[in-house]
Design a protein around this motif. Structure first.
Motif, PDB file in Angstrom:
ATOM      1  N   GLN A 140       0.859  -1.185   0.000  1.00 37.99           N
ATOM      2  CA  GLN A 140       0.000   0.000   0.000  1.00 37.99           C
ATOM      3  C   GLN A 140       0.894   1.233   0.000  1.00 37.99           C
ATOM      4  O   GLN A 140       1.319   1.669  -1.054  1.00 37.99           O
ATOM      5  CB  GLN A 140      -0.982  -0.053   1.167  1.00 37.99           C
ATOM      6  N   CYS A 141       1.255   1.772   1.172  1.00 38.55           N
ATOM      7  CA  CYS A 141       2.170   2.923   1.120  1.00 38.55           C
ATOM      8  C   CYS A 141       3.565   2.481   0.701  1.00 38.55           C
ATOM      9  O   CYS A 141       4.346   3.258   0.172  1.00 38.55           O
ATOM     10  CB  CYS A 141       2.216   3.646   2.460  1.00 38.55           C
ATOM     11  N   GLY A 142       3.885   1.213   0.980  1.00 39.69           N
ATOM     12  CA  GLY A 142       5.160   0.653   0.530  1.00 39.69           C
ATOM     13  C   GLY A 142       6.328   0.872   1.466  1.00 39.69           C
ATOM     14  O   GLY A 142       7.428   0.385   1.195  1.00 39.69           O
ATOM     15  N   PHE A 143       6.099   1.576   2.569  1.00 39.76           N
ATOM     16  CA  PHE A 143       7.242   1.887   3.418  1.00 39.76           C
ATOM     17  C   PHE A 143       7.833   0.638   4.073  1.00 39.76           C
ATOM     18  O   PHE A 143       9.040   0.513   4.234  1.00 39.76           O
ATOM     19  CB  PHE A 143       6.842   2.908   4.497  1.00 39.76           C
ATOM     20  N   CYS A 144       6.964  -0.311   4.405  1.00 40.55           N
ATOM     21  CA  CYS A 144       7.450  -1.545   5.047  1.00 40.55           C
ATOM     22  C   CYS A 144       7.951  -2.561   4.031  1.00 40.55           C
ATOM     23  O   CYS A 144       8.580  -3.557   4.404  1.00 40.55           O
ATOM     24  CB  CYS A 144       6.311  -2.183   5.837  1.00 40.55           C
ATOM     25  N   CYS A 198       3.788  -3.505   9.604  1.00 33.23           N
ATOM     26  CA  CYS A 198       3.076  -2.839   8.503  1.00 33.23           C
ATOM     27  C   CYS A 198       1.852  -2.165   9.095  1.00 33.23           C
ATOM     28  O   CYS A 198       1.083  -2.795   9.809  1.00 33.23           O
ATOM     29  CB  CYS A 198       2.654  -3.854   7.440  1.00 33.23           C
ATOM     30  N   ARG A 199       1.674  -0.909   8.797  1.00 35.35           N
ATOM     31  CA  ARG A 199       0.546  -0.165   9.351  1.00 35.35           C
ATOM     32  C   ARG A 199      -0.610  -0.037   8.350  1.00 35.35           C
ATOM     33  O   ARG A 199      -1.607   0.613   8.643  1.00 35.35           O
ATOM     34  CB  ARG A 199       1.016   1.235   9.787  1.00 35.35           C
ATOM     35  N   CYS A 200      -0.468  -0.611   7.157  1.00 36.09           N
ATOM     36  CA  CYS A 200      -1.502  -0.410   6.135  1.00 36.09           C
ATOM     37  C   CYS A 200      -2.309  -1.658   5.804  1.00 36.09           C
ATOM     38  O   CYS A 200      -3.522  -1.578   5.667  1.00 36.09           O
ATOM     39  CB  CYS A 200      -0.870   0.078   4.827  1.00 36.09           C
ATOM     40  N   THR A 201      -1.658  -2.777   5.627  1.00 35.79           N
ATOM     41  CA  THR A 201      -2.309  -3.896   4.927  1.00 35.79           C
ATOM     42  C   THR A 201      -3.109  -4.826   5.819  1.00 35.79           C
ATOM     43  O   THR A 201      -3.901  -5.610   5.311  1.00 35.79           O
ATOM     44  CB  THR A 201      -1.251  -4.771   4.231  1.00 35.79           C
TER      45      THR A 201
HETATM   46  S1  FES Z   1       2.212  -0.918   3.148  1.00 34.67           S
HETATM   47 FE1  FES Z   1       2.235   0.866   4.412  1.00 34.67          FE
HETATM   48  S2  FES Z   1       3.287   0.243   6.204  1.00 34.67           S
HETATM   49 FE2  FES Z   1       3.060  -1.566   5.052  1.00 34.67          FE
END
Ligand code: FES
Ligand code: FES
Length: 152
Positions: free
Chosen positions: A97-101, A133-136
């Protein structure tokens, strides 16, 4: 001080100050920004790399310690234009998602599958416990691990 190490199969050298982490060496001096800096405290796994074949948080390794050692970052997993099967699986399952992780997770999953080609859900959970991961909600990440393990 000056260090020389192998990064993604290439010998690299850099000047650094004594308190610098391997993560800042990789990102700032060696221009490898794939490893992310989210917490700088060993809590999130976004900076995961292989250090002499062992998964570590690059933010917790002193850059000076890496002199003479072998490091593989997320940039070292693909072969030219050909993505690593874990990278492909993350894309295919929508695990980003955001891709940071994502870079840290990709390195951690590649390490898991190299050690255990067909991991159980509990083994996946345990292996990825250090990667936040804070998104998925992790569902798609698990799908990606299973897809990569299946070799499809
Ligand atoms: S995809 Fe956003 S923190 Fe994992
Ligand atoms: S930045 Fe290294 S564990 Fe979070």
């Amino acid at each position: 001080m000056r260090v020389a190490l192998t990064v993604n199969g290439e010998r690299r050298e850099a000047d650094l100050w004594g308190g610098e982490s391997l993560l800042t060496l990789l990102r700032d001096s060696l221009e490898l920004p794939g490893s992310k800096n989210a917490c700088e405290q060993g809590e999130c796994g976004s900076c995961s790399v292989l250090y002499d074949g062992v998964l570590v948080c690059a933010c917790l390794v002193l850059a000076a310690q890496a002199d003479g050692h072998d490091v593989v970052t997320v940039e070292g997993l693909a072969r030219g234009d050909e993505l690593h099967r874990v990278q492909e699986a993350f894309v295919e399952t929508g695990a980003v998602q955001c891709g940071f992780c994502t870079p840290g997770l990709v390195v951690a999953v590649a390490d898991l599958l190299a050690r255990e080609p067909n991991p159980s859900d509990d083994e996946i959970r345990e292996s990825l416990a250090g990667n936040v991961c804070r998104c998925t909600g992790y569902v798609k990440i698990f799908d990606a691990v299973r897809l990569a393990a299946a070799g499809r």
